[in-house]
Scaffold this motif. Structure first.
Motif, PDB file in Angstrom:
ATOM      1  N   THR A 151       0.807  -1.218   0.000  1.00 41.29           N
ATOM      2  CA  THR A 151       0.000   0.000   0.000  1.00 41.29           C
ATOM      3  C   THR A 151       0.842   1.270   0.000  1.00 41.29           C
ATOM      4  O   THR A 151       0.371   2.329  -0.401  1.00 41.29           O
ATOM      5  CB  THR A 151      -0.913   0.052   1.234  1.00 41.29           C
ATOM      6  N   GLY A 152       2.078   1.166   0.485  1.00 42.44           N
ATOM      7  CA  GLY A 152       2.904   2.357   0.650  1.00 42.44           C
ATOM      8  C   GLY A 152       2.589   3.135   1.905  1.00 42.44           C
ATOM      9  O   GLY A 152       3.207   4.169   2.169  1.00 42.44           O
ATOM     10  N   ASN A 153       1.647   2.644   2.700  1.00 41.26           N
ATOM     11  CA  ASN A 153       1.240   3.340   3.927  1.00 41.26           C
ATOM     12  C   ASN A 153       1.320   2.388   5.113  1.00 41.26           C
ATOM     13  O   ASN A 153       0.617   1.370   5.136  1.00 41.26           O
ATOM     14  CB  ASN A 153      -0.195   3.867   3.788  1.00 41.26           C
ATOM     15  N   ASP A 154       2.177   2.734   6.052  1.00 42.23           N
ATOM     16  CA  ASP A 154       2.206   1.923   7.259  1.00 42.23           C
ATOM     17  C   ASP A 154       1.543   2.689   8.399  1.00 42.23           C
ATOM     18  O   ASP A 154       1.287   3.886   8.316  1.00 42.23           O
ATOM     19  CB  ASP A 154       3.621   1.471   7.629  1.00 42.23           C
ATOM     20  N   LEU A 155       1.229   1.969   9.451  1.00 42.54           N
ATOM     21  CA  LEU A 155       0.560   2.534  10.613  1.00 42.54           C
ATOM     22  C   LEU A 155       1.540   2.577  11.771  1.00 42.54           C
ATOM     23  O   LEU A 155       2.147   1.554  12.106  1.00 42.54           O
ATOM     24  CB  LEU A 155      -0.657   1.678  10.989  1.00 42.54           C
ATOM     25  N   SER A 156       1.669   3.731  12.364  1.00 44.54           N
ATOM     26  CA  SER A 156       2.522   3.828  13.549  1.00 44.54           C
ATOM     27  C   SER A 156       1.799   3.200  14.731  1.00 44.54           C
ATOM     28  O   SER A 156       0.571   3.024  14.735  1.00 44.54           O
ATOM     29  CB  SER A 156       2.843   5.289  13.853  1.00 44.54           C
ATOM     30  N   LEU A 157       2.557   2.881  15.769  1.00 51.14           N
ATOM     31  CA  LEU A 157       1.936   2.342  16.978  1.00 51.14           C
ATOM     32  C   LEU A 157       0.999   3.373  17.606  1.00 51.14           C
ATOM     33  O   LEU A 157      -0.041   3.020  18.164  1.00 51.14           O
ATOM     34  CB  LEU A 157       3.010   1.903  17.965  1.00 51.14           C
ATOM     35  N   GLY A 158       1.336   4.648  17.477  1.00 50.46           N
ATOM     36  CA  GLY A 158       0.455   5.694  17.987  1.00 50.46           C
ATOM     37  C   GLY A 158      -0.858   5.749  17.232  1.00 50.46           C
ATOM     38  O   GLY A 158      -1.928   5.932  17.831  1.00 50.46           O
ATOM     39  N   THR A 159      -0.785   5.590  15.894  1.00 49.96           N
ATOM     40  CA  THR A 159      -2.017   5.558  15.102  1.00 49.96           C
ATOM     41  C   THR A 159      -2.854   4.343  15.469  1.00 49.96           C
ATOM     42  O   THR A 159      -4.089   4.423  15.562  1.00 49.96           O
ATOM     43  CB  THR A 159      -1.680   5.542  13.602  1.00 49.96           C
ATOM     44  N   LEU A 160      -2.203   3.217  15.711  1.00 54.23           N
ATOM     45  CA  LEU A 160      -2.944   2.023  16.123  1.00 54.23           C
ATOM     46  C   LEU A 160      -3.680   2.266  17.437  1.00 54.23           C
ATOM     47  O   LEU A 160      -4.813   1.796  17.615  1.00 54.23           O
ATOM     48  CB  LEU A 160      -2.005   0.825  16.255  1.00 54.23           C
ATOM     49  N   ASP A 161      -3.069   3.007  18.344  1.00 55.61           N
ATOM     50  CA  ASP A 161      -3.759   3.341  19.598  1.00 55.61           C
ATOM     51  C   ASP A 161      -5.085   4.057  19.318  1.00 55.61           C
ATOM     52  O   ASP A 161      -6.107   3.775  19.961  1.00 55.61           O
ATOM     53  CB  ASP A 161      -2.878   4.237  20.472  1.00 55.61           C
ATOM     54  N   GLU A 162      -5.067   4.973  18.356  1.00 55.89           N
ATOM     55  CA  GLU A 162      -6.298   5.694  18.008  1.00 55.89           C
ATOM     56  C   GLU A 162      -7.300   4.787  17.313  1.00 55.89           C
ATOM     57  O   GLU A 162      -8.506   4.857  17.570  1.00 55.89           O
ATOM     58  CB  GLU A 162      -5.959   6.888  17.116  1.00 55.89           C
ATOM     59  N   LEU A 163      -6.812   3.911  16.438  1.00 58.09           N
ATOM     60  CA  LEU A 163      -7.704   2.983  15.751  1.00 58.09           C
ATOM     61  C   LEU A 163      -8.388   2.044  16.737  1.00 58.09           C
ATOM     62  O   LEU A 163      -9.577   1.730  16.604  1.00 58.09           O
ATOM     63  CB  LEU A 163      -6.924   2.161  14.716  1.00 58.09           C
ATOM     64  N   ALA A 164      -7.654   1.599  17.730  1.00 56.87           N
ATOM     65  CA  ALA A 164      -8.192   0.631  18.685  1.00 56.87           C
ATOM     66  C   ALA A 164      -9.364   1.200  19.478  1.00 56.87           C
ATOM     67  O   ALA A 164     -10.176   0.447  20.010  1.00 56.87           O
ATOM     68  CB  ALA A 164      -7.089   0.166  19.633  1.00 56.87           C
ATOM     69  N   ALA A 165      -9.438   2.514  19.552  1.00 60.27           N
ATOM     70  CA  ALA A 165     -10.519   3.154  20.311  1.00 60.27           C
ATOM     71  C   ALA A 165     -11.809   3.288  19.508  1.00 60.27           C
ATOM     72  O   ALA A 165     -12.837   3.686  20.057  1.00 60.27           O
ATOM     73  CB  ALA A 165     -10.064   4.536  20.787  1.00 60.27           C
ATOM     74  N   ILE A 166     -11.777   2.940  18.224  1.00 61.39           N
ATOM     75  CA  ILE A 166     -12.958   3.097  17.364  1.00 61.39           C
ATOM     76  C   ILE A 166     -13.934   1.949  17.634  1.00 61.39           C
ATOM     77  O   ILE A 166     -13.558   0.776  17.618  1.00 61.39           O
ATOM     78  CB  ILE A 166     -12.553   3.098  15.882  1.00 61.39           C
ATOM     79  N   ASP A 167     -15.189   2.310  17.868  1.00 63.45           N
ATOM     80  CA  ASP A 167     -16.219   1.279  18.013  1.00 63.45           C
ATOM     81  C   ASP A 167     -16.295   0.450  16.734  1.00 63.45           C
ATOM     82  O   ASP A 167     -16.255   0.980  15.629  1.00 63.45           O
ATOM     83  CB  ASP A 167     -17.594   1.923  18.266  1.00 63.45           C
ATOM     84  N   ASN A 168     -16.410  -0.858  16.908  1.00 64.15           N
ATOM     85  CA  ASN A 168     -16.584  -1.775  15.789  1.00 64.15           C
ATOM     86  C   ASN A 168     -15.278  -2.206  15.151  1.00 64.15           C
ATOM     87  O   ASN A 168     -15.298  -3.021  14.219  1.00 64.15           O
ATOM     88  CB  ASN A 168     -17.518  -1.200  14.714  1.00 64.15           C
ATOM     89  N   LEU A 169     -14.141  -1.650  15.577  1.00 66.28           N
ATOM     90  CA  LEU A 169     -12.867  -2.135  15.054  1.00 66.28           C
ATOM     91  C   LEU A 169     -12.408  -3.289  15.942  1.00 66.28           C
ATOM     92  O   LEU A 169     -12.200  -3.121  17.137  1.00 66.28           O
ATOM     93  CB  LEU A 169     -11.822  -1.019  15.005  1.00 66.28           C
ATOM     94  N   ALA A 170     -12.301  -4.468  15.335  1.00 61.98           N
ATOM     95  CA  ALA A 170     -12.161  -5.697  16.116  1.00 61.98           C
ATOM     96  C   ALA A 170     -10.767  -6.302  16.101  1.00 61.98           C
ATOM     97  O   ALA A 170     -10.436  -7.102  16.978  1.00 61.98           O
ATOM     98  CB  ALA A 170     -13.148  -6.743  15.605  1.00 61.98           C
ATOM     99  N   GLY A 171      -9.959  -5.951  15.109  1.00 65.07           N
ATOM    100  CA  GLY A 171      -8.659  -6.595  15.050  1.00 65.07           C
ATOM    101  C   GLY A 171      -7.839  -6.107  13.880  1.00 65.07           C
ATOM    102  O   GLY A 171      -8.213  -5.164  13.169  1.00 65.07           O
ATOM    103  N   LEU A 172      -6.713  -6.797  13.669  1.00 71.15           N
ATOM    104  CA  LEU A 172      -5.765  -6.371  12.642  1.00 71.15           C
ATOM    105  C   LEU A 172      -5.052  -7.584  12.076  1.00 71.15           C
ATOM    106  O   LEU A 172      -4.574  -8.446  12.818  1.00 71.15           O
ATOM    107  CB  LEU A 172      -4.767  -5.384  13.234  1.00 71.15           C
ATOM    108  N   LYS A 173      -5.010  -7.652  10.752  1.00 71.28           N
ATOM    109  CA  LYS A 173      -4.174  -8.631  10.054  1.00 71.28           C
ATOM    110  C   LYS A 173      -2.877  -7.929   9.680  1.00 71.28           C
ATOM    111  O   LYS A 173      -2.886  -6.942   8.937  1.00 71.28           O
ATOM    112  CB  LYS A 173      -4.870  -9.134   8.794  1.00 71.28           C
ATOM    113  N   ASP A 174      -1.771  -8.434  10.192  1.00 70.81           N
ATOM    114  CA  ASP A 174      -0.492  -7.765   9.970  1.00 70.81           C
ATOM    115  C   ASP A 174       0.366  -8.542   8.982  1.00 70.81           C
ATOM    116  O   ASP A 174       0.763  -9.679   9.239  1.00 70.81           O
ATOM    117  CB  ASP A 174       0.280  -7.600  11.279  1.00 70.81           C
ATOM    118  N   SER A 175       0.639  -7.915   7.840  1.00 68.59           N
ATOM    119  CA  SER A 175       1.526  -8.479   6.835  1.00 68.59           C
ATOM    120  C   SER A 175       2.767  -7.620   6.652  1.00 68.59           C
ATOM    121  O   SER A 175       3.411  -7.661   5.605  1.00 68.59           O
ATOM    122  CB  SER A 175       0.786  -8.629   5.500  1.00 68.59           C
TER     123      SER A 175
END
Length: 303
Positions: A151-175
């Motif tokens: 994708t050319g776009n990675d997610l920082s650990l800080g961004t993941l912290d914000e994503l984890a707070a979103i209702d309905n976001l259940a998990g992550l597939k990491d490649s």
């Protein structure tokens, strides 16, 4: 000690082996919906714990919207009563991602997998807003698909912290194959379900706290990857490590030749013809196919 448990935020409790099932095409390159469904049946009958149509191995980026919706429908119809179906719905644009997510949910998908938007560079704020919008559009759980090499776009650990707070976001597939990133992500968010997205990190992913694996090898040899997971879950880490070594060998064999051609070639060798890859991707030529057959015979996977 059994395999790690899914996160509390994941209503599907995804775990085990979840192959990124293939999309079949006919000789003219048109979608072969019947064979696409049959491949989902092929892996489910061999013990996998879920299916992920329209991942990278499903050639999602080469399909039109109607084709993608049809893939989800036929896979849900074929195996949706038996295992969770998490459908890939990612697009470069948020609006288009929402359209595919809504269609997948309407077709009966149990969850949707949203690849990080690609082509245009994104900062963390844009990524969070994208996922927030998709999560608000559907009731089914949403899983992030993190594959920065494509994708050319990675997610920082800080961004993941914000994503984890979103209702309905259940998990992550990491490649990402970034083991330190994955280890820190799992440690910081045990409420989420993490799936290892590379055959090079099946057992290591479980060691880090992933609850399962999205395995390309499992598209062709689901029995092998299911055995690995079951050995690990039974506490037999030594056997799981041995099977990971075997997966490394299979992975090396199917990665010969053109990009992503090995899975469909291996399936053909096993007697399951999923047709060509969609152009501009291509299948192996005769010489490459015979070399793969020889490798698989040597590994004792085909006769």
């Amino acid at each position: 000690m059994p395999a790690p448990a899914p996160g509390a935020a994941d209503p599907l409790s995804l775990h085990g082996v979840v192959p990124p099932t293939v999309t079949a095409f006919d000789a003219d390159g048109e979608l072969d919906a019947e064979t696409t469904a049959a491949h989902a049946r092929f892996v489910v009958d061999r013990g996998v714990h879920g299916v992920f149509p329209l991942g990278t191995n499903g050639e999602f980026a080469l399909l039109g919207p109607e084709e993608r919706d049809e893939v989800v429908r036929v896979v849900v119809d074929e195996v949706g009563e038996e295992v969770p179906v998490i459908a890939g719905v990612g697009e470069p644009a948020t609006r288009r991602t929402v359209e595919r997510a809504e269609a997948a949910e309407a077709a009966g998908a149990d969850g949707v997998v949203v690849v990080t938007p690609y082509y245009y560079p994104l900062d963390g704020d844009a990524a969070v807003e994208h996922y927030r919008t998709v999560c608000a559009a559907v009731d089914c759980p949403v899983y992030v698909y993190h594959i920065p090499s494509k994708t050319g776009n990675d997610l920082s650990l800080g961004t993941l912290d914000e994503l984890a707070a979103i209702d309905n976001l259940a998990g992550l597939k990491d490649s990402s194959k970034d083991v330190p990133w994955l280890g820190q992500a799992v440690a910081a968010h045990d409420e989420l379900t993490f799936l290892a997205g590379s055959d090079s990190l099946l057992k290591p992913g479980l060691d880090l706290g992933c609850t399962g694996m999205v395995s390309a090898v499992a598209n062709a040899f689901p029995e092998l990857v299911v055995e690995l997971y079951e050995a690990y879950d039974a506490g037999d880490r030594e056997r799981a490590a041995e099977l990971q070594e075997r997966v490394y060998e299979v992975r090396s064999a199917i990665k010969r030749g053109p990009y992503m051609a090995g899975v469909k070639e291996a399936l053909s060798i096993r007697g399951f013809d999923a047709g060509p890859l969609r152009s501009p991707l291509r299948r192996m030529d005769a010489e490459e196919g015979e070399a793969l057959r020889a490798d698989l015979e040597e590994l004792g996977l085909v006769e």
